[in-house]
Design an enzyme around this catalytic site. Structure first.
Site, PDB file in Angstrom:
ATOM      1  N   LYS A 142      -0.553   4.754   4.639  1.00 48.98           N
ATOM      2  CA  LYS A 142      -1.384   3.777   5.372  1.00 48.98           C
ATOM      3  C   LYS A 142      -0.780   3.531   6.750  1.00 48.98           C
ATOM      4  CE  LYS A 142      -3.812  -0.623   4.875  1.00 48.98           C
ATOM      5  NZ  LYS A 142      -5.104   0.004   5.241  1.00 48.98           N
ATOM      6  N   HIS A 170       0.836  -1.196   0.000  1.00 54.62           N
ATOM      7  CA  HIS A 170       0.000   0.000   0.000  1.00 54.62           C
ATOM      8  C   HIS A 170       0.876   1.253   0.000  1.00 54.62           C
ATOM      9  CE1 HIS A 170      -3.216  -2.778   1.248  1.00 54.62           C
ATOM     10  NE2 HIS A 170      -4.047  -1.860   0.789  1.00 54.62           N
TER      11      HIS A 170
END
EC number: 1.17.1.8
Length: 273
Positions: free
Chosen positions: A163, A159
């Site tokens: 995040k 990600h």
């Protein structure tokens, strides 16, 4: 809930996900954008939610108080942080509002609070609202039943740099799907980190690896590795709109449901495949 359009409220309206949820709500037939929420003191308060999302003027202004919008929505869509979501959950439970929860990173107490609230209100709670990811979860169950007892299983997820939780909620959902198919509890077989002299791989475990870099929207791979071959099942998201569309679709699906805890597999009718 109303028989006409389902009115949705969007939490975190000024964030990247919030703006795309607004776009998705404005685009889906049967759904009406009823309210948009931001934290107290946010610079975007009072802005038109549609203009904020690049979708044109809607007449829905961004508010900071749930009390101010409580008569403007039927379903609350929340992709924020666990502590904020749990506050919103208590309000929705008190006022009989449905919820779509895409927030990740809950501890067990938070998950239990969601389960408890579902006795009184209808909730769709999912780690990932992508159609493709939820089809993948079903495929993982099938693969695990055939290959899981004799292969090494690893889950790799990547990600963007912003995040804040790891492994991702989707990676954990993948692990849960595989473990359930093998009649195991994930907490008993998960390996979340390896460092130093680890010794040989312990049979029957499910390994996790995490990447955080750049602007990766979301990539997840489950690997079933044997000697001489391996099966990899991968999902790659290129836009957050896939999650936004799934969340708004879930809000529409909640129409007429008074209580219960559901996930995207319910929304997509995948449980019986």
């Amino acid at each position: 809930m109303h028989d006409a359009n389902i009115r949705v409220a969007i939490a975190g309206a000024g964030g990247r996900m919030g703006r795309q949820l607004i776009q998705a709500a404005l685009a889906l037939e049967g759904v009406q954008l009823g309210a948009a929420l931001e934290r107290e003191g946010a610079s975007l308060l009072g802005s038109d939610a549609g203009e904020l999302a690049g979708a044109g003027k809607t007449g829905v202004t961004v508010q900071s108080s749930l009390d101010a919008i409580k008569d403007d929505f039927d379903v609350f869509i929340d992709f924020t942080r666990p502590e904020g979501t749990l506050n919103h959950l208590a309000f929705c439970r008190q006022h009989g509002k449905g919820m779509v929860i895409g927030t990740t990173g809950f501890d067990e107490a938070g998950k239990q609070a969601i389960r408890d609230a579902a006795a009184d209100i209808a909730i769709v709670f999912a780690a990932n609202f992508s159609v493709g990811v939820n089809v993948m979860l079903k495929l993982l169950e099938k693969a695990a039943k055939v290959m899981g007892d004799y292969t090494d299983i690893e889950i790799i997820e990547a990600h963007h740099r912003h995040k804040v939780d790891a492994p991702s909620g989707t990676a954990l959902a993948m692990g849960e799907a595989i473990a359930h198919a093998l009649d195991k509890d994930l907490k008993d077989c998960a390996v979340y980190s390896r460092e130093g002299h680890t010794g040989e791989r312990v049979p029957g475990t499910i390994g996790f690896a995490t990447v955080r870099a750049g602007d990766i929207v979301g990539e997840h791979t489950a690997m079933f590795a044997d000697i001489g071959e391996r099966l990899e099942i991968t999902h790659k998201a290129s836009s957050r709109m896939t999650f936004a569309n799934g969340a708004v679709r879930s809000a529409l699906w909640l129409s007429g449901k008074e209580s219960g805890l559901f996930d995207m597999r319910d929304v997509l009718d995948l449980h019986n495949l």
